[in-house]
Design an enzyme around this catalytic site. Structure first.
Site, PDB file in Angstrom:
ATOM      1  N   GLY A  31      -9.402   8.332  -2.443  1.00 56.23           N
ATOM      2  CA  GLY A  31     -10.193   9.556  -2.313  1.00 56.23           C
ATOM      3  C   GLY A  31     -10.927   9.603  -0.987  1.00 56.23           C
ATOM      4  N   HIS A  87       0.855  -1.194   0.000  1.00 51.26           N
ATOM      5  CA  HIS A  87       0.000   0.000   0.000  1.00 51.26           C
ATOM      6  C   HIS A  87       0.889   1.243   0.000  1.00 51.26           C
ATOM      7  CE1 HIS A  87      -4.092   1.772   0.901  1.00 51.26           C
ATOM      8  NE2 HIS A  87      -3.282   2.815   0.936  1.00 51.26           N
ATOM      9  N   ASP A 143       1.988   3.737   2.932  1.00 51.21           N
ATOM     10  CA  ASP A 143       0.969   4.624   2.355  1.00 51.21           C
ATOM     11  C   ASP A 143       1.593   5.807   1.591  1.00 51.21           C
ATOM     12  OD1 ASP A 143      -1.602   5.352   1.729  1.00 51.21           O
ATOM     13  OD2 ASP A 143      -2.123   6.137   3.702  1.00 51.21           O
ATOM     14  N   HIS A 182       1.461   4.881  -2.368  1.00 52.90           N
ATOM     15  CA  HIS A 182       1.057   5.762  -3.476  1.00 52.90           C
ATOM     16  C   HIS A 182       2.296   6.438  -4.036  1.00 52.90           C
ATOM     17  CE1 HIS A 182      -3.282   5.514  -2.504  1.00 52.90           C
ATOM     18  NE2 HIS A 182      -2.838   5.339  -1.274  1.00 52.90           N
ATOM     19  N   ARG A 219       3.990  16.348 -14.240  1.00 52.18           N
ATOM     20  CA  ARG A 219       3.355  16.627 -15.538  1.00 52.18           C
ATOM     21  C   ARG A 219       3.877  15.753 -16.657  1.00 52.18           C
ATOM     22  NH1 ARG A 219       3.011  23.138 -15.094  1.00 52.18           N
ATOM     23  NH2 ARG A 219       2.031  23.098 -13.037  1.00 52.18           N
ATOM     24  N   HIS A 264      -9.684   1.111  -0.750  1.00 51.05           N
ATOM     25  CA  HIS A 264      -9.532   1.807   0.531  1.00 51.05           C
ATOM     26  C   HIS A 264     -10.887   1.770   1.245  1.00 51.05           C
ATOM     27  CE1 HIS A 264      -6.010   3.574  -1.397  1.00 51.05           C
ATOM     28  NE2 HIS A 264      -5.672   4.218  -0.299  1.00 51.05           N
ATOM     29  N   GLU A 316     -11.055   3.753   6.621  1.00 50.81           N
ATOM     30  CA  GLU A 316      -9.967   4.627   7.091  1.00 50.81           C
ATOM     31  C   GLU A 316     -10.572   5.796   7.871  1.00 50.81           C
ATOM     32  OE1 GLU A 316      -7.796   6.560   3.940  1.00 50.81           O
ATOM     33  OE2 GLU A 316      -6.219   7.299   5.280  1.00 50.81           O
ATOM     34  N   ASP A 371      -5.496   3.556  -9.535  1.00 53.30           N
ATOM     35  CA  ASP A 371      -6.377   4.051  -8.492  1.00 53.30           C
ATOM     36  C   ASP A 371      -7.308   5.134  -9.047  1.00 53.30           C
ATOM     37  OD1 ASP A 371      -6.980   3.681  -5.817  1.00 53.30           O
ATOM     38  OD2 ASP A 371      -5.719   5.324  -5.126  1.00 53.30           O
TER      39      ASP A 371
HETATM   40 ZN   LIG Z   1      -3.753   4.820   0.570  1.00 52.02          ZN
END
Ligand SMILES: [Zn+2]
Length: 340
Positions: free
Chosen positions: A176, A18, A283, A20, A71, A203, A206, A142
């Site tokens: 999100g 997990h 995370d 990002h 970008r 997710h 949480e 995601d």
């Molecule tokens: Zn997460």
């Protein structure tokens, strides 16, 4: 000086499940990205100030500030390569990394041609890490649950399309703000994704209660991100155990976003003791001033996880991964023979 336990943690083969990509970007890298894209580049002090949030909303704002400066394909390649170098240095042998494809589409006004060049940059970093760092890595696409079902559909359709050409695209996920959108509306999309050969993460629980985790299970989620509130519902705990559903727990993240009061009080220990398939993860390590090795260390110092229990957490991370069975067996053997 590195302690014996830190040494053991680093040598222990483990998977990060997990993580990002955007959340691994340190302030120093943000300054570099800003110099590429902003009229007036952020100073290091300004970049660091962005990471000093106090609650979940502040965290989302900081996350956006970083994402806005990613970008070009080269930006993604740089961010991914730096992330992979740090993973390898911690003894991570395999990672399954979330890319906020929903956010990429939003910033580019859903230009259908925007994603492939970015993905090519990510793949360059992944292939280099496989060669030079002996790190295997899968991507999880995601979507942002509070944007809309239609936007999530675009993300998952892209994942299905790319899965056919790139075995590294392994799964989909929903991130999100859970307080704004649950899981039920995405049921058909999850079913379609599974039919396309994608694995299903989500997710849930949480910033919400156990009902959100029940909802995530009902749409077919195979792994639950955070699952912090599961411990409040004994029936749910039994269900997670029976079905061997992996929990991607992120203790420092929960403490830093204010959804859990302290590492010591985090349900990690209670879920582990109940025999659940618990994994620990970082995370968004750059935002939470932690990393996976540090989460293992905190499990030891704050919750009394012994060397053998840390070994069990590492084994769980391999079992809960989407690696082929032969690769899992190989790493489980290696974990078994890693001496404390
Ligand atoms: Zn997460």
């Amino acid at each position: 000086m590195t302690s014996e336990i830190e040494n053991f943690i680093r040598r222990l083969p483990k998977a990060e499940l997990h993580l990002h990509l955007e959340g691994t970007i340190l302030p120093t890298t943000l300054v570099e990205l800003s110099a590429r894209h902003d009229g007036r580049a952020l100073t290091l002090r300004e970049a660091e100030a962005l990471y000093q949030f106090r609650d979940f909303t502040g965290f989302i704002e900081a996350f956006k500030a970083v994402t806005r400066r990613l970008r070009d394909p080269e930006d993604y390649e740089l961010a991914a390569w730096r992330m992979m170098q740090r993973l390898a240095a911690q003894g991570v042998v395999h990672a399954e990394v979330y890319i906020s494809v929903g956010v990429i589409y939003m910033w580019r006004k859903h230009d259908p041609a925007c994603f492939e060049p970015i993905f090519a940059g990510l793949e360059r970093a992944r292939e280099r890490a496989a060669r030079e760092l002996n790190l295997s890595l899968y991507w999880i696409f995601d979507a942002v649950r509070h944007f809309s079902v239609a936007e999530a559909e675009r993300v998952f359709r892209k994942a299905a399309e790319m899965r056919a050409a790139y075995p590294s695209v392994i799964a989909i996920g929903l991130g999100g703000d859970e307080r704004l959108a649950g899981s039920a509306a995405f049921h058909a999309l999850y079913t379609n994704a599974a039919q396309a050969g994608l694995r299903l993460t989500n997710h849930a629980g949480e910033t919400t209660g156990p009902e959100a985790i029940w909802e995530a299970l009902a749409i077919g989620s195979e792994r639950i991100g955070h699952a912090l509130s599961a411990i409040q519902d004994p029936v749910l705990i039994e269900e997670l155990k029976q079905r061997n559903i992996a929990m991607e727990m992120n203790p420092s993240s929960n403490v830093r976003t204010g959804v859990c009061a302290s590492f010591t009080g985090h349900p990690l220990r209670r879920c582990f003791d109940r025999g659940l398939l618990v994994t620990i993860n970082s995370d968004d390590p750059a935002f939470f001033a932690s990393d996976l090795a540090n989460e293992y260390l905190l499990a030891h110092t704050q919750q009394g996880f012994s060397g053998d229990e840390l070994r069990q957490l590492a084994a769980n991370s391999i079992r809960a991964s989407f690696l082929p069975e032969a690769a899992k067996a190989n790493w489980l053997d290696r974990i078994e023979t890693t001496v404390a």
